[in-house]
Design a protein around this motif. Structure first.
Motif, PDB file in Angstrom:
ATOM      1  N   ILE A   2      61.667   6.114 -62.561  1.00 14.00           N
ATOM      2  CA  ILE A   2      60.811   5.120 -62.528  1.00 14.00           C
ATOM      3  C   ILE A   2      61.859   4.032 -62.530  1.00 14.00           C
ATOM      4  CG2 ILE A   2      59.372   3.554 -63.898  1.00 14.00           C
ATOM      5  CD1 ILE A   2      57.893   6.003 -64.744  1.00 14.00           C
ATOM      6  N   MET A   3      63.066   4.047 -63.044  1.00 20.03           N
ATOM      7  CA  MET A   3      64.161   2.925 -63.117  1.00 20.03           C
ATOM      8  C   MET A   3      64.552   2.848 -61.688  1.00 20.03           C
ATOM      9  SD  MET A   3      65.473   1.126 -65.016  1.00 20.03           S
ATOM     10  CE  MET A   3      66.060   1.105 -66.757  1.00 20.03           C
ATOM     11  N   GLU A   4      64.928   3.716 -61.028  1.00 19.11           N
ATOM     12  CA  GLU A   4      65.253   3.835 -59.610  1.00 19.11           C
ATOM     13  C   GLU A   4      64.287   2.855 -58.787  1.00 19.11           C
ATOM     14  OE1 GLU A   4      65.982   7.644 -58.151  1.00 19.11           O
ATOM     15  OE2 GLU A   4      67.658   8.180 -59.399  1.00 19.11           O
ATOM     16  N   GLU A   5      63.094   3.253 -58.914  1.00 17.70           N
ATOM     17  CA  GLU A   5      61.934   2.340 -58.045  1.00 17.70           C
ATOM     18  C   GLU A   5      61.883   0.982 -58.397  1.00 17.70           C
ATOM     19  OE1 GLU A   5      58.409   4.519 -58.700  1.00 17.70           O
ATOM     20  OE2 GLU A   5      59.164   6.193 -57.454  1.00 17.70           O
ATOM     21  N   LEU A   6      62.007   0.817 -59.919  1.00 18.50           N
ATOM     22  CA  LEU A   6      62.160  -0.755 -60.413  1.00 18.50           C
ATOM     23  C   LEU A   6      63.337  -1.408 -59.744  1.00 18.50           C
ATOM     24  CD1 LEU A   6      61.030  -2.787 -62.400  1.00 18.50           C
ATOM     25  CD2 LEU A   6      62.374  -1.565 -64.114  1.00 18.50           C
ATOM     26  N   VAL A   7      64.441  -0.746 -59.824  1.00 19.06           N
ATOM     27  CA  VAL A   7      65.558  -1.540 -59.262  1.00 19.06           C
ATOM     28  C   VAL A   7      65.696  -1.831 -57.991  1.00 19.06           C
ATOM     29  CG1 VAL A   7      68.188  -1.096 -58.978  1.00 19.06           C
ATOM     30  CG2 VAL A   7      67.368  -0.527 -61.161  1.00 19.06           C
ATOM     31  N   ALA A   8      65.071  -0.725 -57.077  1.00 21.36           N
ATOM     32  CA  ALA A   8      64.929  -1.022 -55.787  1.00 21.36           C
ATOM     33  C   ALA A   8      63.729  -1.925 -55.466  1.00 21.36           C
ATOM     34  CB  ALA A   8      64.530   0.349 -54.992  1.00 21.36           C
ATOM     35  N   GLY A   9      62.881  -2.120 -56.206  1.00 16.97           N
ATOM     36  CA  GLY A   9      61.913  -3.182 -56.081  1.00 16.97           C
ATOM     37  C   GLY A   9      62.380  -4.469 -56.338  1.00 16.97           C
ATOM     38  N   VAL A  10      63.128  -4.703 -57.556  1.00 13.80           N
ATOM     39  CA  VAL A  10      63.678  -5.805 -57.777  1.00 13.80           C
ATOM     40  C   VAL A  10      64.737  -6.552 -56.784  1.00 13.80           C
ATOM     41  CG1 VAL A  10      65.244  -7.072 -59.450  1.00 13.80           C
ATOM     42  CG2 VAL A  10      63.319  -5.702 -60.316  1.00 13.80           C
ATOM     43  N   LEU A  11      65.445  -5.483 -56.219  1.00 10.63           N
ATOM     44  CA  LEU A  11      66.470  -5.768 -55.223  1.00 10.63           C
ATOM     45  C   LEU A  11      65.723  -6.217 -54.082  1.00 10.63           C
ATOM     46  CD1 LEU A  11      69.158  -3.074 -55.967  1.00 10.63           C
ATOM     47  CD2 LEU A  11      69.224  -5.600 -56.303  1.00 10.63           C
ATOM     48  N   SER A  12      64.816  -5.560 -53.593  1.00 11.17           N
ATOM     49  CA  SER A  12      64.043  -6.053 -52.394  1.00 11.17           C
ATOM     50  C   SER A  12      63.060  -7.267 -52.451  1.00 11.17           C
ATOM     51  CB  SER A  12      63.179  -4.837 -51.885  1.00 11.17           C
ATOM     52  OG  SER A  12      61.929  -4.809 -52.852  1.00 11.17           O
ATOM     53  N   GLY A  13      62.778  -7.409 -53.681  1.00  9.65           N
ATOM     54  CA  GLY A  13      62.270  -8.939 -54.135  1.00  9.65           C
ATOM     55  C   GLY A  13      63.244  -9.919 -53.974  1.00  9.65           C
ATOM     56  N   LEU A  14      64.442  -9.766 -54.377  1.00  6.61           N
ATOM     57  CA  LEU A  14      65.490 -10.615 -54.390  1.00  6.61           C
ATOM     58  C   LEU A  14      65.614 -10.846 -52.927  1.00  6.61           C
ATOM     59  CD1 LEU A  14      67.788  -9.889 -57.360  1.00  6.61           C
ATOM     60  CD2 LEU A  14      66.163 -11.658 -57.089  1.00  6.61           C
ATOM     61  N   ALA A  15      65.765 -10.093 -52.370  1.00  6.44           N
ATOM     62  CA  ALA A  15      66.230 -10.203 -50.660  1.00  6.44           C
ATOM     63  C   ALA A  15      65.274 -10.863 -49.976  1.00  6.44           C
ATOM     64  CB  ALA A  15      66.493  -8.795 -50.156  1.00  6.44           C
ATOM     65  N   VAL A  16      63.858 -10.392 -50.246  1.00  4.28           N
ATOM     66  CA  VAL A  16      62.697 -11.077 -49.283  1.00  4.28           C
ATOM     67  C   VAL A  16      62.661 -12.528 -49.932  1.00  4.28           C
ATOM     68  CG1 VAL A  16      60.405 -10.981 -49.180  1.00  4.28           C
ATOM     69  CG2 VAL A  16      61.573  -8.905 -48.777  1.00  4.28           C
ATOM     70  N   GLY A  17      62.660 -12.644 -51.338  1.00  3.97           N
ATOM     71  CA  GLY A  17      62.692 -14.039 -51.919  1.00  3.97           C
ATOM     72  C   GLY A  17      63.603 -15.108 -51.192  1.00  3.97           C
ATOM     73  N   THR A  21      62.804 -18.108 -49.297  1.00  6.74           N
ATOM     74  CA  THR A  21      62.908 -19.405 -50.050  1.00  6.74           C
ATOM     75  C   THR A  21      64.120 -20.425 -49.176  1.00  6.74           C
ATOM     76  OG1 THR A  21      62.399 -18.384 -51.998  1.00  6.74           O
ATOM     77  CG2 THR A  21      63.420 -20.478 -52.247  1.00  6.74           C
ATOM     78  N   TYR A  22      65.169 -19.731 -48.901  1.00  7.88           N
ATOM     79  CA  TYR A  22      66.504 -20.338 -47.931  1.00  7.88           C
ATOM     80  C   TYR A  22      65.924 -21.357 -46.976  1.00  7.88           C
ATOM     81  CZ  TYR A  22      71.118 -21.335 -46.376  1.00  7.88           C
ATOM     82  OH  TYR A  22      72.135 -22.165 -46.033  1.00  7.88           O
ATOM     83  N   PRO A  23      65.305 -20.809 -46.071  1.00 12.65           N
ATOM     84  CA  PRO A  23      64.760 -21.687 -44.915  1.00 12.65           C
ATOM     85  C   PRO A  23      64.042 -22.984 -45.379  1.00 12.65           C
ATOM     86  CG  PRO A  23      64.567 -19.518 -44.223  1.00 12.65           C
ATOM     87  CD  PRO A  23      64.995 -19.599 -45.774  1.00 12.65           C
ATOM     88  N   LEU A  24      62.989 -22.425 -46.367  1.00  9.09           N
ATOM     89  CA  LEU A  24      62.022 -23.585 -46.877  1.00  9.09           C
ATOM     90  C   LEU A  24      63.027 -24.712 -47.683  1.00  9.09           C
ATOM     91  CD1 LEU A  24      59.206 -21.404 -48.266  1.00  9.09           C
ATOM     92  CD2 LEU A  24      59.157 -22.817 -46.303  1.00  9.09           C
TER      93      LEU A  24
END
Length: 59
Positions: A2-17, A21-24
């Motif tokens: 669960i911790m690995e999935e949580l870390v992967a989700g947070v990292l992918s969320g940061l990347a997509v965000g 966000t940067y072009p906006l």
């Protein structure tokens, strides 16, 4: 597991965000400043080289 999935989700969320966000933010800054961002470093260097070669006011 669960911790690995949580870390992967947070990292992918940061990347997509960041990618969304940067072009906006750049667009917002450009519009708030009247549609003009300062010229890029390469453009400033190219203009300086042209002015040095041709003299000021010829470009």
């Amino acid at each position: 597991m669960i911790m690995e999935e949580l870390v992967a989700g947070v990292l992918s969320g940061l990347a997509v965000g960041t990618c969304v966000t940067y072009p906006l933010v750049l667009w917002l800054i450009r519009n708030l400043r009247g549609g003009a961002l300062p010229p890029h470093r390469r453009e400033r260097r190219a203009r300086a080289e042209l002015e040095a070669f041709f003299g000021p006011g010829e470009t």
